[in-house]
Enzyme design. Structure first.
Site, PDB file in Angstrom:
ATOM      1  N   GLU A 163       0.634  -1.272  -0.089  1.00 32.07           N
ATOM      2  CA  GLU A 163       0.107  -0.101  -0.047  1.00 32.07           C
ATOM      3  C   GLU A 163       0.885   1.393   0.101  1.00 32.07           C
ATOM      4  O   GLU A 163       0.900   2.138   0.970  1.00 32.07           O
ATOM      5  CB  GLU A 163      -1.014   0.045   1.201  1.00 32.07           C
ATOM      6  CG  GLU A 163      -2.171  -1.051   1.199  1.00 32.07           C
ATOM      7  CD  GLU A 163      -2.984  -1.061   2.222  1.00 32.07           C
ATOM      8  OE1 GLU A 163      -2.714  -0.400   3.217  1.00 32.07           O
ATOM      9  OE2 GLU A 163      -4.163  -1.688   2.083  1.00 32.07           O
TER      10      GLU A 163
ATOM     11  N   GLU B 219      -7.015  -7.620  -0.686  1.00 28.88           N
ATOM     12  CA  GLU B 219      -7.447  -7.792   0.859  1.00 28.88           C
ATOM     13  C   GLU B 219      -8.681  -7.311   0.970  1.00 28.88           C
ATOM     14  O   GLU B 219      -9.101  -5.927   0.273  1.00 28.88           O
ATOM     15  CB  GLU B 219      -6.486  -6.905   1.524  1.00 28.88           C
ATOM     16  CG  GLU B 219      -4.941  -7.205   1.896  1.00 28.88           C
ATOM     17  CD  GLU B 219      -4.229  -6.160   2.661  1.00 28.88           C
ATOM     18  OE1 GLU B 219      -4.951  -5.376   3.400  1.00 28.88           O
ATOM     19  OE2 GLU B 219      -3.251  -6.064   2.336  1.00 28.88           O
TER      20      GLU B 219
ATOM     21  N   GLU C 133      -3.154  -4.783  15.240  1.00 27.87           N
ATOM     22  CA  GLU C 133      -4.101  -5.569  14.551  1.00 27.87           C
ATOM     23  C   GLU C 133      -4.913  -6.736  14.972  1.00 27.87           C
ATOM     24  O   GLU C 133      -5.570  -7.469  14.376  1.00 27.87           O
ATOM     25  CB  GLU C 133      -3.726  -5.707  12.959  1.00 27.87           C
ATOM     26  CG  GLU C 133      -3.292  -4.206  12.565  1.00 27.87           C
ATOM     27  CD  GLU C 133      -3.375  -4.263  10.884  1.00 27.87           C
ATOM     28  OE1 GLU C 133      -4.507  -3.625  10.697  1.00 27.87           O
ATOM     29  OE2 GLU C 133      -2.818  -4.777  10.079  1.00 27.87           O
TER      30      GLU C 133
HETATM   31  C1  GLA Z   1      -4.238  -2.720   4.902  1.00 26.42           C
HETATM   32  C2  GLA Z   1      -2.667  -3.434   5.219  1.00 26.42           C
HETATM   33  C3  GLA Z   1      -2.940  -4.751   5.851  1.00 26.42           C
HETATM   34  C4  GLA Z   1      -3.678  -4.436   7.169  1.00 26.42           C
HETATM   35  C5  GLA Z   1      -4.986  -4.301   6.817  1.00 26.42           C
HETATM   36  C6  GLA Z   1      -6.149  -4.105   7.724  1.00 26.42           C
HETATM   37  O1  GLA Z   1      -4.925  -3.200   3.800  1.00 26.42           O
HETATM   38  O2  GLA Z   1      -2.087  -3.813   3.897  1.00 26.42           O
HETATM   39  O3  GLA Z   1      -1.453  -5.038   6.326  1.00 26.42           O
HETATM   40  O4  GLA Z   1      -3.156  -3.630   8.054  1.00 26.42           O
HETATM   41  O5  GLA Z   1      -4.982  -2.695   6.119  1.00 26.42           O
HETATM   42  O6  GLA Z   1      -5.947  -2.958   8.660  1.00 26.42           O
END
Ligand code: GLA
Ligand code: ZN
Length: 665
Positions: free
Chosen positions: A145, A304, A352
């Site tokens: 990301e 995701e 998380e």
């Molecule tokens: C993002 C990140 C993951 C995780 C998710 C959920 O998409 O890529 O590593 O942190 O959010 O919070």
């Protein structure tokens, strides 16, 4: 991908090796085909500079492979180890206020930093050499990301890099002075070497400088992606390279995904429901449509999403029974080649641990696990749709750079929000059961009968020409207020507003007059129809356009509010105020009539009907978000892919369920 993907982020390093065997057994039970591994594993793979420990990863990848599970292998460059920062503290990013961020979270990266670039190249080379021929590895997952949690760094290294970017873009300081308008407020530079990042200033900083810094920061992240990608292509040819986007989440608005879409081998996306009270499935549909559009209409992959609640919003509700499958299959209907999650097994520790997962803390005797297994089996049965493409009806223009410019300070009102207009126009089209492609303002639009332009503040000469040609050749355009105002440097197009679009719209705007909080204006239109606007009004002067709705009150009373312009073989509509959803629908109905796009009155609200079509056939997805059974007419008979039943005439979809029909046509 050879098959639809089902699975998620797999972080075995958080668990003792004994758990790994249970993991793969459960993965098989759930129908998992693919997992993303190693995204944050740098500190374990290279515990000391140049000392690599690949043994554990070898065992994980072999174990997955023995169990028929494919690997989307991460390059862990979003998470450099502590030893790296101790050697090179200058690789930590600096905020616009001059604060250097610390270690202990993730994504603390100055993307200009050469030591970071060199170290991430080395770890990527190591992984490519070691795993590039492993039969389990089907895709590379570079970084994670880009753009969040840090989208720009303001350190001295970035300042030097920015100067190089300016030299490459503009060549001379004179050119920069010109396009940034530094004559205003005495900001003139004598040399490129004097220029800094737009650090925190006493009051509003130069808008064009800020806009260019966003472009520079985005390009700098992209340089790093491309560098890793090229290493992987060179050392591990034949394996597609991706990085996970977050296309429609306003949490990640700093990345120009049109540019990134051209660099990745496969577009992948992360999407999370934004639980702010709005209809989450509409935002999901928008994200999926935008992702498909960034992929140029080609298949893409949802890398995701969540099985249930997330843990980073103010309030994180669980998903309702069936909602996860609707979400997953909603992405598939809009072009995703499968559905993957963050993450496989819910963490016990770390930031998380309260984020849902495929194997929750509650274990396998849980609703989430049962629904995960059902979904895995459904996705398995959908085999055959790979490579088919989602069929769209209309287009919406979308441009991250315009959004950046629009969001700078000191605009006519703080109540106007470009993203809100895009969401509202999208929702109006969604409620008419129209599938939307997004398009860059300079893209070929000739395939679409209708193109909507919600608040495209920044528009280039090329975009202006593109829209003129589109309408001249018979297209129907709907443009909302505060569009076509400035060029790519945030300079107002010469002459009356909206400079880029006044010809095609057949009007000029003498002045705008935003409304105060709580104020609204009535508009009267054809056959006594009345709609209401708020936030924004304008003094529109028709120059060829006909007034269709007229302001009834306020400063602009008696003047045109919504206009229609016959231009060449097409029509261009202009909406000079902010309309709510049902009023927007009223105006869109007129434009859709011009465009010859028919209604679908037989479809209930919140029931989606989408088509994927290609060499293997035509698949109709019906997604019922309502608490009632939906009966949806089918033009052609077919077979319900999930049950094997024949369907003709209409398909009955129980409350909250999804049906996929392979139709014979
Ligand atoms: C993002 C990140 C993951 C995780 C998710 C959920 O998409 O890529 O590593 O942190 O959010 O919070
Ligand atoms: Zn920096």
């Amino acid at each position: 991908m050879a098959r639809l993907a089902f699975g998620g982020d797999y972080n075995p390093e958080q668990w003792p090796e004994s758990v790994w065997h249970e993991d793969v057994r459960l993965m098989r039970e759930a129908g998992v085909t693919t997992v993303s591994v190693g995204i944050f594993s740098w500190a374990l793979l290279e515990p000391a500079p140049g000392a690599y420990e690949f043994g554990w990863l070898d065992r994980v990848i072999d174990l997955l492979h023995e169990n028929g599970i494919d690997v989307d292998l991460g390059t862990p460059t979003v998470a450099p180890p502590k030893w790296f920062y101790d050697q090179r503290p200058d690789a930590l990013p600096v905020t616009a206020d001059g604060a250097r961020l610390g270690f202990g979270s993730r994504g603390a990266i100055c993307h200009s930093n050469q030591a970071y670039r060199d170290a991430s190249t080395r770890i990527t080379e190591q992984l490519a050499r070691r795993y590039g021929k492993h039969p389990a590895v089907v895709m590379w997952h570079v970084h994670n990301e880009y753009g969040v949690p840090v989208s720009a760094c303001y350190c001295d290294g970035c300042a030097a890099h920015f100067r190089r970017w300016l030299a490459a873009t503009y060549e001379t300081v004179e050119a920069v002075n010109e396009v940034w308008g530094t004559a205003f407020w005495g900001q003139r530079y004598a040399s490129l070497d004097e220029i800094d990042p737009p650090r925190t200033t006493p009051t509003v900083g130069n808008p064009a400088q800020q806009l260019d810094y966003k472009r520079f920061a985005d390009a700098t992240m992209r340089e790093n992606f491309v560098r890793e990608r090229d290493v992987l292509h060179r050392l591990a040819p034949g394996i597609p390279v991706t990085t996970n986007f977050m296309t429609a989440l306003s949490q990640c608005d700093s990345v120009d995904y049109w540019a990134w879409g051209r660099e990745v081998d496969v577009v992948t996306n992360d999407h999370y429901l934004i639980t702010d009270g709005r209809r989450t499935h509409v935002n999901l549909a928008m994200a999926a449509d935008l992702t498909r559009s960034v992929a140029g209409g080609d298949p893409w992959l949802l890398l995701e999403h969540s099985t249930s609640g997330v843990n980073w919003q103010a309030r994180n509700p669980a998903k309702a029974p069936g909602q996860m499958a609707r979400n997953s299959l909603g992405h598939v209907a809009r072009g995703s080649e499968g559905a993957m999650f963050f993450q496989w097994r819910q963490s016990r520790r770390g930031a998380e641990k309260f984020h849902s997962s495929m194997v929750p803390h509650a274990g396998t005797d849980s609703r989430v696990w049962r629904e995960v297994c059902e979904l895995g089996s459904a996705i398995g049965q959908l085999g055959g749709i790979e490579g088919t493409r989602t069929v769209a009806d209309v287009a919406m223009l979308w441009d991250w750079q315009s959004w950046w410019a629009q969001n700078l300070e000191w605009r006519p009102t703080e109540d106007h929000d470009a993203r809100e207009r895009a969401d509202s126009f999208y929702e109006a089209l969604y409620d008419r059961h129209l599938t939307v492609d997004f398009a860059h303002p300079e893209a070929d639009l000739s395939a679409y009968p209708l193109v909507v332009v919600p608040a495209l503040y920044l528009a280039t000469e090329a975009a202006s020409l593109n829209l003129r040609e589109y309408v001249e050749n018979g297209g129907t355009l709907v443009v909302s207020y505060f569009s076509g105002i400035v060029d790519e440097h945030d300079a107002v197009h010469p002459g009356a507003y909206p400079g880029a679009f006044r010809d095609v719209l057949g009007l000029t705007v003498e002045e705008w007059s935003p409304l105060l909080a709580g104020e609204s204006v009535g508009l009267s239109g054809p056959d006594g129809s009345r709609v209401t606007g708020d936030v924004w009004t304008e003094f529109v002067v028709p120059r060829g356009a006909e007034p269709v709705w007229t302001y009834e009150d306020g400063l602009t009373a008696g003047r045109p509010a919504i206009t229609r312009h016959a231009y060449g073989a097409g029509t261009a509509w202009y909406v000079s105020t902010r309309l709510g959803a049902s009023d927007l629908d009223t105006v869109l109905a007129s434009a859709l009539a011009d465009a010859g796009v028919g209604d679908r009155p037989e479809l209930p609200r919140d029931v989606e009907v989408l088509t994927r079509a290609g060499a293997t056939g035509r698949y109709v997805f019906v997604i019922n978000h309502t608490p009632d059974e939906a009966k949806v007419p089918l033009a052609d008979p077919g077979v319900d892919v999930l049950s094997g039943d024949r369907v003709s005439g209409r398909v009955c979809v129980p409350a909250g369920a999804v049906r996929v029909v392979r139709v014979e046509a």
